[in-house]
Design an enzyme around this catalytic site. Structure first.
Site, PDB file in Angstrom:
ATOM      1  N   THR A  53      97.313 -62.252 -80.098  1.00 50.23           N
ATOM      2  CA  THR A  53      98.763 -62.193 -80.274  1.00 50.23           C
ATOM      3  C   THR A  53      99.345 -61.219 -79.258  1.00 50.23           C
ATOM      4  OG1 THR A  53      98.501 -62.609 -82.634  1.00 50.23           O
ATOM      5  CG2 THR A  53     100.561 -61.569 -81.961  1.00 50.23           C
ATOM      6  N   GLY A  54     100.499 -61.557 -78.699  1.00 49.60           N
ATOM      7  CA  GLY A  54     101.182 -60.602 -77.826  1.00 49.60           C
ATOM      8  C   GLY A  54     101.546 -61.205 -76.483  1.00 49.60           C
ATOM      9  N   THR A 108     100.358 -60.611 -73.502  1.00 53.18           N
ATOM     10  CA  THR A 108      99.240 -60.994 -72.636  1.00 53.18           C
ATOM     11  C   THR A 108      98.599 -62.277 -73.171  1.00 53.18           C
ATOM     12  OG1 THR A 108      98.901 -58.606 -72.469  1.00 53.18           O
ATOM     13  CG2 THR A 108      97.321 -60.003 -71.328  1.00 53.18           C
ATOM     14  N   ASP A 161      91.873 -61.501 -76.839  1.00 50.02           N
ATOM     15  CA  ASP A 161      93.050 -60.832 -77.399  1.00 50.02           C
ATOM     16  C   ASP A 161      93.442 -59.656 -76.515  1.00 50.02           C
ATOM     17  OD1 ASP A 161      95.086 -60.130 -79.134  1.00 50.02           O
ATOM     18  OD2 ASP A 161      93.812 -59.990 -80.909  1.00 50.02           O
ATOM     19  N   ASP A 172      96.425 -52.463 -77.367  1.00 49.12           N
ATOM     20  CA  ASP A 172      97.423 -51.430 -77.078  1.00 49.12           C
ATOM     21  C   ASP A 172      96.787 -50.271 -76.325  1.00 49.12           C
ATOM     22  OD1 ASP A 172      99.718 -52.665 -78.426  1.00 49.12           O
ATOM     23  OD2 ASP A 172      98.416 -52.511 -80.173  1.00 49.12           O
ATOM     24  N   LYS A 175      94.722 -51.713 -81.771  1.00 49.50           N
ATOM     25  CA  LYS A 175      95.485 -52.949 -81.778  1.00 49.50           C
ATOM     26  C   LYS A 175      96.486 -52.916 -82.928  1.00 49.50           C
ATOM     27  CE  LYS A 175      93.698 -56.916 -81.183  1.00 49.50           C
ATOM     28  NZ  LYS A 175      94.934 -57.207 -80.423  1.00 49.50           N
ATOM     29  N   GLY A 176      97.409 -53.876 -82.872  1.00 46.20           N
ATOM     30  CA  GLY A 176      98.352 -53.978 -83.981  1.00 46.20           C
ATOM     31  C   GLY A 176      99.775 -53.602 -83.610  1.00 46.20           C
ATOM     32  N   GLU A 225      93.830 -60.445 -86.524  1.00 40.79           N
ATOM     33  CA  GLU A 225      93.132 -60.272 -85.243  1.00 40.79           C
ATOM     34  C   GLU A 225      91.705 -59.766 -85.473  1.00 40.79           C
ATOM     35  OE1 GLU A 225      96.892 -59.314 -82.295  1.00 40.79           O
ATOM     36  OE2 GLU A 225      95.936 -57.657 -83.316  1.00 40.79           O
ATOM     37  N   LYS A 266      96.304 -49.891 -70.103  1.00 37.75           N
ATOM     38  CA  LYS A 266      95.787 -49.802 -71.476  1.00 37.75           C
ATOM     39  C   LYS A 266      94.470 -49.027 -71.569  1.00 37.75           C
ATOM     40  CE  LYS A 266      99.158 -52.449 -72.962  1.00 37.75           C
ATOM     41  NZ  LYS A 266      99.090 -53.807 -73.400  1.00 37.75           N
TER      42      LYS A 266
HETATM   43  C1  5RP Z   1      99.262 -57.413 -81.607  1.00 34.58           C
HETATM   44  C2  5RP Z   1      98.309 -56.730 -80.696  1.00 34.58           C
HETATM   45  C3  5RP Z   1      98.453 -56.986 -79.235  1.00 34.58           C
HETATM   46  O1  5RP Z   1      97.278 -57.505 -78.732  1.00 34.58           O
HETATM   47  C4  5RP Z   1      98.781 -55.696 -78.553  1.00 34.58           C
HETATM   48  O2  5RP Z   1      99.949 -55.157 -79.137  1.00 34.58           O
HETATM   49  C5  5RP Z   1      98.972 -55.871 -77.049  1.00 34.58           C
HETATM   50  O3  5RP Z   1     100.122 -56.611 -76.810  1.00 34.58           O
HETATM   51  P1  5RP Z   1     100.622 -56.992 -75.353  1.00 34.58           P
HETATM   52  O4  5RP Z   1      99.680 -58.017 -74.820  1.00 34.58           O
HETATM   53  O5  5RP Z   1     102.013 -57.523 -75.585  1.00 34.58           O
HETATM   54  O6  5RP Z   1     100.618 -55.730 -74.505  1.00 34.58           O
HETATM   55  O7  5RP Z   1      97.421 -56.010 -81.081  1.00 34.58           O
HETATM   56  O8  5RP Z   1      99.023 -57.051 -82.941  1.00 34.58           O
END
Ligand code: 5RP
Length: 225
Positions: free
Chosen positions: A28-29, A31, A83, A86, A96-97, A105, A123
């Site tokens: 999710t997100g 990326t 996935d 953060d 994450k989250g 996830e 990251k």
């Molecule tokens: C969602 C997540 C995402 O993988 C995390 O927040 C990274 O997001 P992004 O790809 O937008 O930087 O853990 O619950």
């Protein structure tokens, strides 16, 4: 080089791991969105895969990209979960989250033969904890849970959305826990999971087996130290 481009290159590198017939856990997100689009392109060229989404957002985005979505209840194991994160440290422990999808996830990632992470290079950190650690709790009694966690963490904030507590896809609340530095992520994971009312934490301890990090126009592969 934009961060979005780094995310895109990392996500596309992870999608290259996908082979015909695989069952894929999709993260999710922002990326993950690049991975969904790329996987959709490969499916249009004839690749056959099934996708287990880690959030309702991912379900919708995957269907829009033309992916075959299967419910988690239909599978007992997955070949590969990909996935975002953060934060990640050199051991590939993750926070994450940020998007609130940590429970799904994590349960999807741990049901998979392999989890790979895609992210821009920002990251990767020396120590986890500058990003507030999301902890999902049952709404019933969340105040008691927050008070217990506050004994471990200087600042615990109930995540809000439009003036109300943010509700995860699992109908959980999220406590964003501002640790600053997490000295011992595996020990903290055990302490948090021991608090009744904690549904899941955003700490992924040695679950990820590889990370693709976008760094300018390059993608760097990171394996756990
Ligand atoms: C969602 C997540 C995402 O993988 C995390 O927040 C990274 O997001 P992004 O790809 O937008 O930087 O853990 O619950």
């Amino acid at each position: 080089m934009s961060m979005d481009r780094e995310k895109q290159l990392a996500a596309e590198a992870a999608v290259e791991l996908v082979k015909d017939g695989m069952v894929i856990g999709m993260g999710t997100g922002s990326t993950a969105r690049f991975a969904i689009v790329k996987l959709g392109e490969r499916v249009k060229q004839g690749l056959k895969v099934k996708v287990v989404p880690t959030s309702e957002w991912t379900r919708a985005a995957s269907m829009e990209a033309g992916l075959e979505v299967v419910d988690f209840s239909q599978v007992t194991r997955l070949d590969l979960t990909m996935d975002g994160a953060d934060e990640m440290d050199g051991a590939l422990n993750l926070i994450k989250g940020g998007g609130g999808a940590l429970f799904r996830e994590k349960i999807v990632a741990t049901a998979s033969d392999r989890m790979v992470v895609f992210a821009d290079k920002s990251k990767l950190v020396q120590h986890l904890g500058a990003f507030p650690l999301p902890v999902e709790v049952n709404p019933f009694g969340w105040q008691v849970v927050a008070a217990k966690i506050a004994k471990l963490c200087p600042q615990v904030v109930l995540r809000q959305k439009e003036g109300k507590p943010f509700l995860s896809d699992n109908q959980g609340y999220i406590l964003d826990c501002h640790f600053g530095v997490i000295k011992n992520p595996p020990a903290l994971e055990l302490e948090l999971k021991a608090v009744t009312g904690v549904m899941e934490t955003g700490l992924f301890i040695r679950i990820a087996k590889m990370a693709f990090l976008g760094d300018g126009e390059n993608v760097v592969e990171v394996v756990p130290k």
